[in-house]
Design a protein around this motif. Structure first.
Motif, PDB file in Angstrom:
ATOM      1  N   GLY A 131      12.043 -55.576  -6.013  1.00  0.00           N
ATOM      2  CA  GLY A 131      13.186 -55.021  -5.282  1.00  0.00           C
ATOM      3  C   GLY A 131      13.706 -55.958  -4.217  1.00  0.00           C
ATOM      4  N   ALA A 132      15.003 -55.821  -3.899  1.00  0.00           N
ATOM      5  CA  ALA A 132      15.613 -56.704  -2.897  1.00  0.00           C
ATOM      6  C   ALA A 132      16.632 -55.934  -2.045  1.00  0.00           C
ATOM      7  CB  ALA A 132      16.271 -57.891  -3.591  1.00  0.00           C
ATOM      8  N   GLY A 134      17.343 -52.951   1.272  1.00  0.00           N
ATOM      9  CA  GLY A 134      17.141 -52.946   2.719  1.00  0.00           C
ATOM     10  C   GLY A 134      15.669 -52.925   3.092  1.00  0.00           C
ATOM     11  N   ALA A 135      14.883 -52.142   2.358  1.00  0.00           N
ATOM     12  CA  ALA A 135      13.457 -52.044   2.679  1.00  0.00           C
ATOM     13  C   ALA A 135      12.768 -53.385   2.419  1.00  0.00           C
ATOM     14  CB  ALA A 135      12.812 -50.940   1.850  1.00  0.00           C
ATOM     15  N   ALA A 136      13.161 -54.054   1.315  1.00  0.00           N
ATOM     16  CA  ALA A 136      12.554 -55.346   0.995  1.00  0.00           C
ATOM     17  C   ALA A 136      12.810 -56.344   2.121  1.00  0.00           C
ATOM     18  CB  ALA A 136      13.125 -55.878  -0.319  1.00  0.00           C
ATOM     19  N   ASN A 155      14.066 -58.815  -8.718  1.00  0.00           N
ATOM     20  CA  ASN A 155      14.968 -57.676  -8.560  1.00  0.00           C
ATOM     21  C   ASN A 155      15.862 -57.567  -9.787  1.00  0.00           C
ATOM     22  OD1 ASN A 155      16.002 -55.547  -6.839  1.00  0.00           O
ATOM     23  ND2 ASN A 155      17.911 -56.717  -6.740  1.00  0.00           N
ATOM     24  N   ARG A 156      16.155 -56.310 -10.173  1.00  0.00           N
ATOM     25  CA  ARG A 156      17.021 -56.090 -11.333  1.00  0.00           C
ATOM     26  C   ARG A 156      18.300 -56.914 -11.221  1.00  0.00           C
ATOM     27  NH1 ARG A 156      19.311 -50.092 -11.961  1.00  0.00           N
ATOM     28  NH2 ARG A 156      19.966 -50.650  -9.853  1.00  0.00           N
ATOM     29  N   THR A 157      18.911 -56.870 -10.038  1.00  0.00           N
ATOM     30  CA  THR A 157      20.117 -57.659  -9.793  1.00  0.00           C
ATOM     31  C   THR A 157      19.685 -58.961  -9.109  1.00  0.00           C
ATOM     32  OG1 THR A 157      21.213 -55.554  -9.439  1.00  0.00           O
ATOM     33  CG2 THR A 157      22.449 -57.514  -8.798  1.00  0.00           C
ATOM     34  N   LYS A 160      20.803 -60.588  -5.615  1.00  0.00           N
ATOM     35  CA  LYS A 160      20.366 -59.981  -4.352  1.00  0.00           C
ATOM     36  C   LYS A 160      19.038 -60.575  -3.895  1.00  0.00           C
ATOM     37  CE  LYS A 160      20.921 -55.441  -3.729  1.00  0.00           C
ATOM     38  NZ  LYS A 160      20.988 -54.023  -4.196  1.00  0.00           N
ATOM     39  N   TRP A 177      13.976 -60.412 -13.429  1.00  0.00           N
ATOM     40  CA  TRP A 177      13.418 -59.054 -13.585  1.00  0.00           C
ATOM     41  C   TRP A 177      12.670 -58.893 -14.913  1.00  0.00           C
ATOM     42  CZ3 TRP A 177      11.980 -55.364 -10.554  1.00  0.00           C
ATOM     43  CH2 TRP A 177      11.881 -54.046 -10.992  1.00  0.00           C
ATOM     44  N   THR A 194      11.371 -50.832  -4.741  1.00  0.00           N
ATOM     45  CA  THR A 194      12.477 -50.173  -5.453  1.00  0.00           C
ATOM     46  C   THR A 194      12.259 -48.663  -5.405  1.00  0.00           C
ATOM     47  OG1 THR A 194      11.468 -49.968  -7.644  1.00  0.00           O
ATOM     48  CG2 THR A 194      12.461 -52.108  -7.097  1.00  0.00           C
ATOM     49  N   LEU A 196      12.056 -46.945  -8.057  1.00  0.00           N
ATOM     50  CA  LEU A 196      11.442 -46.574  -9.338  1.00  0.00           C
ATOM     51  C   LEU A 196      10.132 -45.826  -9.107  1.00  0.00           C
ATOM     52  CD1 LEU A 196      12.061 -49.922 -11.242  1.00  0.00           C
ATOM     53  CD2 LEU A 196      13.240 -47.752 -11.616  1.00  0.00           C
ATOM     54  N   GLN A 202      13.950 -42.833 -12.232  1.00  0.00           N
ATOM     55  CA  GLN A 202      13.486 -43.579 -13.402  1.00  0.00           C
ATOM     56  C   GLN A 202      12.064 -44.101 -13.200  1.00  0.00           C
ATOM     57  OE1 GLN A 202      16.195 -46.307 -15.244  1.00  0.00           O
ATOM     58  NE2 GLN A 202      17.941 -45.438 -14.143  1.00  0.00           N
TER      59      GLN A 202
HETATM   60  P1  ATR Z   1      16.317 -49.481   0.215  1.00  0.00           P
HETATM   61  O1  ATR Z   1      17.047 -49.561   1.511  1.00  0.00           O
HETATM   62  O2  ATR Z   1      15.361 -48.318   0.113  1.00  0.00           O
HETATM   63  O3  ATR Z   1      15.652 -50.763  -0.156  1.00  0.00           O
HETATM   64  P2  ATR Z   1      18.464 -50.059  -1.613  1.00  0.00           P
HETATM   65  O4  ATR Z   1      18.969 -51.069  -0.666  1.00  0.00           O
HETATM   66  O5  ATR Z   1      19.425 -49.154  -2.290  1.00  0.00           O
HETATM   67  O6  ATR Z   1      17.417 -49.122  -0.896  1.00  0.00           O
HETATM   68  O7  ATR Z   1      17.571 -50.803  -2.723  1.00  0.00           O
HETATM   69  C1  ATR Z   1      17.069 -50.153  -3.831  1.00  0.00           C
HETATM   70  C2  ATR Z   1      16.222 -51.133  -4.655  1.00  0.00           C
HETATM   71  O8  ATR Z   1      15.747 -50.455  -5.823  1.00  0.00           O
HETATM   72  C3  ATR Z   1      17.033 -52.334  -5.164  1.00  0.00           C
HETATM   73  O9  ATR Z   1      16.172 -53.449  -5.240  1.00  0.00           O
HETATM   74  C4  ATR Z   1      17.443 -51.865  -6.566  1.00  0.00           C
HETATM   75  O10 ATR Z   1      17.748 -52.895  -7.467  1.00  0.00           O
HETATM   76  P3  ATR Z   1      19.250 -53.450  -7.585  1.00  0.00           P
HETATM   77  O11 ATR Z   1      19.444 -54.392  -6.446  1.00  0.00           O
HETATM   78  O12 ATR Z   1      19.313 -54.105  -8.907  1.00  0.00           O
HETATM   79  O13 ATR Z   1      20.150 -52.245  -7.502  1.00  0.00           O
HETATM   80  C5  ATR Z   1      16.179 -51.149  -6.980  1.00  0.00           C
HETATM   81  N1  ATR Z   1      16.441 -50.218  -8.086  1.00  0.00           N
HETATM   82  C6  ATR Z   1      17.034 -49.016  -8.028  1.00  0.00           C
HETATM   83  N2  ATR Z   1      17.085 -48.449  -9.250  1.00  0.00           N
HETATM   84  C7  ATR Z   1      16.537 -49.341 -10.127  1.00  0.00           C
HETATM   85  C8  ATR Z   1      16.298 -49.366 -11.542  1.00  0.00           C
HETATM   86  N3  ATR Z   1      16.652 -48.343 -12.322  1.00  0.00           N
HETATM   87  N4  ATR Z   1      15.712 -50.466 -12.074  1.00  0.00           N
HETATM   88  C9  ATR Z   1      15.344 -51.515 -11.300  1.00  0.00           C
HETATM   89  N5  ATR Z   1      15.532 -51.555  -9.954  1.00  0.00           N
HETATM   90  C10 ATR Z   1      16.118 -50.485  -9.374  1.00  0.00           C
END
Ligand code: ATR
Length: 275
Positions: A131-132, A134-136, A155-157, A160, A177, A194, A196, A202
């Motif tokens: 994950g990447a 705000g929390a990361a 990270n999926r994206t 980021k 990812w 994340t 997840l 999911q």
């Molecule tokens: P937070 O502040 O809790 O970190 P956020 O900034 O919305 O919340 O970040 C959510 C994280 O969960 C992101 O890393 C997001 O990946 P993307 O940057 O690709 O969106 C990840 N995340 C959410 N749903 C996901 C999924 N179905 N598969 C993979 N990563 C997911």
């Protein structure tokens, strides 16, 4: 007559926040005068709310989704760690009307990890982060501060994750990812940041076959407390730390500043929040 000090948590949605339960429990436990409530505030209302709260007896507030980044522009003084993270979750309203902003998420993460895995050694090897968001960001700052020699992010994206590497420098590398399981080979700290694995969301599907048995594994998801990710890690023999403690510990600095007592995070605190 002196007013009873008030604090609260600003967010939207806010009904499911556990912070009111946490702070009310602490106020009660330490016999302190004060109150802590949930405040539903839209993005349009944020500035006005911040300006009005002190006159209503508020001495500070926590800030949560979606305001953690936006709130920074209304702060008069910002701690170094909040500046580095680019977001704030704890506000103190000074007597002269100025707003002081801090970010205690990284502190909460680290205090939880140290409490749940007392023998964890940040310097022993790389940390792998899923994950990447705000929390990361907050967690990376805290890990780097604790002396973790290398941080690998997937990270999926991907862009980021690359943006985090650009912001935080040489110690960070990025893995695609679809190859996220590769970063587990050497990692002695593994963190899911994340969403997840959260109830109703999911599943976490990255294979954990490469996870080292001596790794400390933690999740920021705390509903359920034992996520499938943590369960799989536990099965492999890893030390696991659930995510509830991060939420509890991040509340400590704010409570201490507002109400003058550094509160304990212990089993009784966990039970009070879960009840
Ligand atoms: P937070 O502040 O809790 O970190 P956020 O900034 O919305 O919340 O970040 C959510 C994280 O969960 C992101 O890393 C997001 O990946 P993307 O940057 O690709 O969106 C990840 N995340 C959410 N749903 C996901 C999924 N179905 N598969 C993979 N990563 C997911």
């Amino acid at each position: 007559m002196t007013q009873i000090p008030r604090a609260g948590v600003i967010g939207n949605p806010i009904a499911h926040s556990l912070s009111p339960k946490l702070h009310s429990y602490w106020l009660n436990r330490y016999g302190l005068e004060g109150s802590y409530t949930a405040l539903k505030v839209t993005e349009d209302e944020l500035e006005k709310t911040l300006r009005e709260l002190p006159s209503q007896g508020f001495i500070g507030a926590n800030v949560t989704i979606p305001h953690k980044v936006n709130v920074m522009q209304f702060a008069d003084q910002i701690t170094d760690r909040a500046t580095l993270i680019g977001a704030a979750n704890t506000l103190i309203f000074k007597d002269d009307g100025r707003i002081f902003a801090d970010n205690t998420d990284g502190y909460g993460f680290m205090a939880n990890l140290r409490q749940g895995a007392p023998d964890w050694n940040p310097k022993a090897g790389p940390a792998a982060i899923f994950g990447a968001g705000g929390a990361a960001r907050a967690i990376i700052v805290a890990l780097a501060d604790a002396g973790v020699p290398e941080i690998i992010i997937s990270n999926r994206t991907r862009p980021k994750a690359e943006a985090l590497r650009d912001d935080f420098g040489a110690r960070i590398s990025v893995i695609d990812w679809v190859q996220a399981d590769k970063m587990l080979e050497d990692a002695n700290t593994v963190i899911n940041t994340t969403s997840l694995g959260m109830v109703g969301g999911q599943d976490f599907k990255v294979p954990l076959d490469n996870l080292r048995k001596d790794a400390v594994v933690t999740d920021i998801v705390y509903n359920p407390l034992k996520t499938p990710f943590l369960m799989a890690a536990e099965k492999r023999g890893c030390i696991t730390v659930d995510g509830l403690g991060m939420l509890l510990h991040q509340g400590v600095p704010g409570f201490e500043r507002w109400f003058g007592k550094r509160p304990e995070v212990d089993e009784a605190t966990r039970q009070a929040v879960l009840s």
